[in-house]
Design a protein around this motif. Structure first.
Motif, PDB file in Angstrom:
ATOM      1  N   SER A  25      44.409  41.433  45.867  1.00 22.62           N
ATOM      2  CA  SER A  25      44.751  40.320  44.989  1.00 22.62           C
ATOM      3  C   SER A  25      43.716  39.221  45.147  1.00 22.62           C
ATOM      4  N   LEU A  26      42.950  39.012  44.094  1.00 17.54           N
ATOM      5  CA  LEU A  26      41.851  38.052  44.143  1.00 17.54           C
ATOM      6  C   LEU A  26      42.331  36.648  44.488  1.00 17.54           C
ATOM      7  N   LEU A  27      43.412  36.209  43.889  1.00 16.13           N
ATOM      8  CA  LEU A  27      43.848  34.831  44.099  1.00 16.13           C
ATOM      9  C   LEU A  27      44.857  34.667  45.220  1.00 16.13           C
ATOM     10  N   GLU A  28      45.332  35.757  45.798  1.00 18.84           N
ATOM     11  CA  GLU A  28      46.293  35.662  46.892  1.00 18.84           C
ATOM     12  C   GLU A  28      45.682  35.992  48.242  1.00 18.84           C
ATOM     13  N   ASP A  29      44.412  36.342  48.264  1.00 21.54           N
ATOM     14  CA  ASP A  29      43.693  36.629  49.505  1.00 21.54           C
ATOM     15  C   ASP A  29      42.662  35.525  49.689  1.00 21.54           C
ATOM     16  N   ASN A  30      42.767  34.788  50.800  1.00 24.14           N
ATOM     17  CA  ASN A  30      41.884  33.637  51.011  1.00 24.14           C
ATOM     18  C   ASN A  30      40.406  33.991  50.993  1.00 24.14           C
ATOM     19  N   GLY A  31      40.050  35.104  51.619  1.00 20.87           N
ATOM     20  CA  GLY A  31      38.643  35.509  51.659  1.00 20.87           C
ATOM     21  C   GLY A  31      38.113  35.873  50.287  1.00 20.87           C
ATOM     22  N   LEU A  32      38.887  36.644  49.533  1.00 22.95           N
ATOM     23  CA  LEU A  32      38.458  37.018  48.184  1.00 22.95           C
ATOM     24  C   LEU A  32      38.425  35.808  47.255  1.00 22.95           C
ATOM     25  N   ALA A  33      39.407  34.904  47.398  1.00 26.52           N
ATOM     26  CA  ALA A  33      39.425  33.701  46.563  1.00 26.52           C
ATOM     27  C   ALA A  33      38.200  32.832  46.841  1.00 26.52           C
ATOM     28  N   GLU A  34      37.830  32.706  48.118  1.00 23.82           N
ATOM     29  CA  GLU A  34      36.652  31.915  48.470  1.00 23.82           C
ATOM     30  C   GLU A  34      35.386  32.547  47.897  1.00 23.82           C
ATOM     31  N   ALA A  35      35.282  33.873  48.019  1.00 23.58           N
ATOM     32  CA  ALA A  35      34.116  34.568  47.455  1.00 23.58           C
ATOM     33  C   ALA A  35      34.065  34.369  45.943  1.00 23.58           C
ATOM     34  N   ASN A  36      35.213  34.397  45.296  1.00 28.62           N
ATOM     35  CA  ASN A  36      35.264  34.161  43.856  1.00 28.62           C
ATOM     36  C   ASN A  36      34.797  32.751  43.519  1.00 28.62           C
ATOM     37  N   ASN A  37      35.270  31.772  44.275  1.00 30.69           N
ATOM     38  CA  ASN A  37      34.886  30.382  44.021  1.00 30.69           C
ATOM     39  C   ASN A  37      33.397  30.152  44.217  1.00 30.69           C
ATOM     40  N   LEU A  38      32.791  30.908  45.109  1.00 28.82           N
ATOM     41  CA  LEU A  38      31.347  30.796  45.353  1.00 28.82           C
ATOM     42  C   LEU A  38      30.539  31.650  44.375  1.00 28.82           C
ATOM     43  N   ARG A  39      31.240  32.329  43.448  1.00 28.03           N
ATOM     44  CA  ARG A  39      30.617  33.242  42.468  1.00 28.03           C
ATOM     45  C   ARG A  39      29.882  34.389  43.164  1.00 28.03           C
ATOM     46  N   ALA A  40      30.412  34.788  44.334  1.00 24.84           N
ATOM     47  CA  ALA A  40      29.795  35.862  45.110  1.00 24.84           C
ATOM     48  C   ALA A  40      30.397  37.219  44.791  1.00 24.84           C
ATOM     49  N   VAL A  41      31.394  37.246  43.916  1.00 27.53           N
ATOM     50  CA  VAL A  41      32.064  38.497  43.590  1.00 27.53           C
ATOM     51  C   VAL A  41      32.291  38.547  42.077  1.00 27.53           C
ATOM     52  N   THR A  42      32.234  39.751  41.546  1.00 27.23           N
ATOM     53  CA  THR A  42      32.507  39.962  40.127  1.00 27.23           C
ATOM     54  C   THR A  42      33.660  40.947  39.996  1.00 27.23           C
ATOM     55  N   ILE A  43      34.213  41.056  38.808  1.00 32.56           N
ATOM     56  CA  ILE A  43      35.287  42.022  38.585  1.00 32.56           C
ATOM     57  C   ILE A  43      34.782  43.424  38.909  1.00 32.56           C
ATOM     58  N   GLU A  44      33.543  43.710  38.519  1.00 35.04           N
ATOM     59  CA  GLU A  44      32.986  45.033  38.775  1.00 35.04           C
ATOM     60  C   GLU A  44      32.857  45.305  40.272  1.00 35.04           C
ATOM     61  N   LYS A  45      32.398  44.314  41.040  1.00 39.68           N
ATOM     62  CA  LYS A  45      32.277  44.481  42.492  1.00 39.68           C
ATOM     63  C   LYS A  45      33.648  44.687  43.137  1.00 39.68           C
ATOM     64  N   LEU A  46      34.643  43.949  42.663  1.00 41.14           N
ATOM     65  CA  LEU A  46      35.993  44.125  43.199  1.00 41.14           C
ATOM     66  C   LEU A  46      36.526  45.520  42.920  1.00 41.14           C
ATOM     67  N   ALA A  47      36.253  46.026  41.726  1.00 39.17           N
ATOM     68  CA  ALA A  47      36.720  47.370  41.375  1.00 39.17           C
ATOM     69  C   ALA A  47      36.076  48.412  42.283  1.00 39.17           C
ATOM     70  N   VAL A  48      34.786  48.280  42.534  1.00 43.24           N
ATOM     71  CA  VAL A  48      34.103  49.225  43.424  1.00 43.24           C
ATOM     72  C   VAL A  48      34.667  49.119  44.832  1.00 43.24           C
ATOM     73  N   PHE A  49      34.844  47.899  45.318  1.00 48.62           N
ATOM     74  CA  PHE A  49      35.398  47.675  46.652  1.00 48.62           C
ATOM     75  C   PHE A  49      36.782  48.297  46.779  1.00 48.62           C
ATOM     76  N   SER A  50      37.635  48.061  45.790  1.00 48.91           N
ATOM     77  CA  SER A  50      39.007  48.553  45.891  1.00 48.91           C
ATOM     78  C   SER A  50      39.110  50.055  45.676  1.00 48.91           C
ATOM     79  N   SER A  51      38.111  50.648  45.047  1.00 47.85           N
ATOM     80  CA  SER A  51      38.160  52.098  44.835  1.00 47.85           C
ATOM     81  C   SER A  51      37.949  52.864  46.135  1.00 47.85           C
ATOM     82  N   VAL A  52      37.377  52.203  47.135  1.00 47.55           N
ATOM     83  CA  VAL A  52      37.113  52.860  48.414  1.00 47.55           C
ATOM     84  C   VAL A  52      38.397  53.003  49.223  1.00 47.55           C
ATOM     85  N   CYS A  53      39.232  51.970  49.247  1.00 49.88           N
ATOM     86  CA  CYS A  53      40.414  52.025  50.104  1.00 49.88           C
ATOM     87  C   CYS A  53      41.643  51.404  49.461  1.00 49.88           C
TER      88      CYS A  53
END
Length: 101
Positions: A25-53
């Motif tokens: 959950s992008l907005l419910e996970d502090n680390g992912l939310a911070e990465a999103n706010n810093l524009r360090a993550v994209t929807i595509e990157k999240l999809a690849v990350f979540s496809s692994v585990c």
């Protein structure tokens, strides 16, 4: 965590259907939310990350001005990951009308 869920279900001899894993959950996970706010993550990157585990991504703010073709591309990507891994995979988003991106 996905493996732990599957192991627990197997030990309990529980019948499983649909999503059997973790949705990041992008907005419910502090680390992912911070990465999103810093524009360090994209929807595509999240999809690849979540496809692994995991089994998809949740609570993704989608720009209100996004083209339908871009959303269709994300849905097709979810389908392809699910097909390749033989498991349910999806994304849940909401329109973020506060951005002009």
């Amino acid at each position: 965590m996905g493996a732990a869920i599957k192991t627990a279900c197997a030990r309990a001899q529980a019948r499983t259907v649909g999503f059997n894993g973790v949705m990041y959950s992008l907005l419910e996970d502090n680390g992912l939310a911070e990465a999103n706010n810093l524009r360090a993550v994209t929807i595509e990157k999240l999809a690849v990350f979540s496809s692994v585990c995991g089994c998809g991504i949740d609570m993704v703010p989608v720009p209100g001005m996004m083209f339908a073709e871009d959303l269709a591309g994300l849905a097709l990507g979810d389908f392809c990951v699910g097909r390749a891994t033989a498991q349910a995979f999806g994304s849940a988003g909401f329109a973020d009308t506060d951005t002009n991106d």
